[in-house]
Design a protein around this motif. Sequence first.
Motif, PDB file in Angstrom:
ATOM      1  N   PRO A  42      -6.684  -5.250  -1.943  1.00 43.90           N
ATOM      2  CA  PRO A  42      -5.450  -5.585  -1.329  1.00 43.90           C
ATOM      3  C   PRO A  42      -4.513  -4.607  -1.606  1.00 43.90           C
ATOM      4  O   PRO A  42      -4.401  -3.936  -2.712  1.00 43.90           O
ATOM      5  CB  PRO A  42      -5.079  -7.007  -2.161  1.00 43.90           C
ATOM      6  N   ILE A  43      -3.339  -4.499  -0.888  1.00 41.90           N
ATOM      7  CA  ILE A  43      -2.241  -3.565  -0.900  1.00 41.90           C
ATOM      8  C   ILE A  43      -1.202  -4.128  -1.635  1.00 41.90           C
ATOM      9  O   ILE A  43      -0.767  -5.121  -1.237  1.00 41.90           O
ATOM     10  CB  ILE A  43      -1.935  -2.888   0.401  1.00 41.90           C
ATOM     11  N   GLN A  44      -1.039  -3.619  -2.690  1.00 40.29           N
ATOM     12  CA  GLN A  44       0.134  -4.145  -3.739  1.00 40.29           C
ATOM     13  C   GLN A  44       1.043  -2.810  -4.393  1.00 40.29           C
ATOM     14  O   GLN A  44       0.680  -1.747  -4.039  1.00 40.29           O
ATOM     15  CB  GLN A  44      -0.462  -4.820  -4.900  1.00 40.29           C
ATOM     16  N   ARG A  45       2.189  -3.360  -4.739  1.00 42.01           N
ATOM     17  CA  ARG A  45       3.112  -2.427  -5.243  1.00 42.01           C
ATOM     18  C   ARG A  45       2.394  -1.643  -6.225  1.00 42.01           C
ATOM     19  O   ARG A  45       2.792  -0.330  -6.334  1.00 42.01           O
ATOM     20  CB  ARG A  45       4.214  -3.028  -5.839  1.00 42.01           C
ATOM     21  N   ASN A  46       1.558  -1.927  -7.172  1.00 43.74           N
ATOM     22  CA  ASN A  46       0.942  -1.140  -7.943  1.00 43.74           C
ATOM     23  C   ASN A  46      -0.215  -0.113  -7.610  1.00 43.74           C
ATOM     24  O   ASN A  46      -0.695   0.467  -8.635  1.00 43.74           O
ATOM     25  CB  ASN A  46       0.284  -2.058  -9.301  1.00 43.74           C
ATOM     26  N   ASN A  47      -0.605   0.045  -6.388  1.00 49.22           N
ATOM     27  CA  ASN A  47      -1.592   0.597  -6.045  1.00 49.22           C
ATOM     28  C   ASN A  47      -1.139   1.393  -4.785  1.00 49.22           C
ATOM     29  O   ASN A  47      -2.020   2.039  -4.229  1.00 49.22           O
ATOM     30  CB  ASN A  47      -2.894  -0.097  -5.713  1.00 49.22           C
ATOM     31  N   VAL A  48      -0.130   1.083  -4.260  1.00 54.91           N
ATOM     32  CA  VAL A  48       0.220   1.867  -2.889  1.00 54.91           C
ATOM     33  C   VAL A  48       0.345   3.219  -2.749  1.00 54.91           C
ATOM     34  O   VAL A  48       0.011   4.084  -2.198  1.00 54.91           O
ATOM     35  CB  VAL A  48       1.684   1.243  -2.323  1.00 54.91           C
ATOM     36  N   LYS A  63      -6.304  -5.989   8.844  1.00 57.25           N
ATOM     37  CA  LYS A  63      -6.173  -6.172   7.503  1.00 57.25           C
ATOM     38  C   LYS A  63      -6.146  -7.723   7.115  1.00 57.25           C
ATOM     39  O   LYS A  63      -6.675  -8.425   6.066  1.00 57.25           O
ATOM     40  CB  LYS A  63      -5.082  -5.529   6.750  1.00 57.25           C
ATOM     41  N   ASN A 112      -9.372  -9.957   6.824  1.00 54.28           N
ATOM     42  CA  ASN A 112     -10.331  -9.833   5.594  1.00 54.28           C
ATOM     43  C   ASN A 112     -11.668  -9.567   6.112  1.00 54.28           C
ATOM     44  O   ASN A 112     -12.581 -10.100   5.215  1.00 54.28           O
ATOM     45  CB  ASN A 112     -10.113 -11.152   4.805  1.00 54.28           C
TER      46      ASN A 112
END
Length: 215
Positions: free
Chosen positions: A41-47, A181, A184
């Motif tokens: 999942p695209i999240q702030r901590n991995n973008v 996306k 899923n």
Amino acid sequence: MDLLDMSRLMRLIERLGNVVISSGLLLMTNLPLAFSLAFIPIQRNNVLILIGLSVTLGPSLTALNYAYFHGDTLVRHFFKGYRDNWRQAWAVFSGLTGLLLLFTYDSLFVLANPQFQFFLIPLVFVLAFLVLLGFYTALLLARYTGSIRNQVRNAAILTGRHGFRNIGLLVFASSVFLVTKATNMPLLQLLLAGVIAIGSFYWLRGTLERVISKP
């Protein structure tokens, strides 16, 4: 089924085949990015990590555009285009990825600090400009020979003009990505990468032809 219907069916099969082949080539040359986008999942901590992985996408898109320009034997021309343009493509897209990382980090900082919200809109415009610059640069590197400076300058000119067509391209690419996306379904996401690649090629080639045809 008459000859006209048969011809249409064959063209449809050919286009679907090109989508599958394009997706396979993108997957082959962007394995870390492709599987990260499909399964994480695209999240702030991995973008920022995902943007860093996207450095491989520019050379692959350049090679695909080269193959599309040559029309036949997509796979052979893809690898020829990759081999012929990899130095310039990697140089350009390494720098472009660095800029995307910088301005994305700034955007995340602004989102986390409401007192700086007025910077958000300019940052969004800068990020959109950089994404479009990448699309145009991949097209020009595949089509023309010349210095990196001239290619990027011409890409920047094309990006700065033709606002409505460029907005349309961003809407198209982001819509395909977000819809797949949301399903899923990783396989569908990987398959429709070819739709974005082919769609962006014809979209940008149309813009380029308009510029060339002007007196």
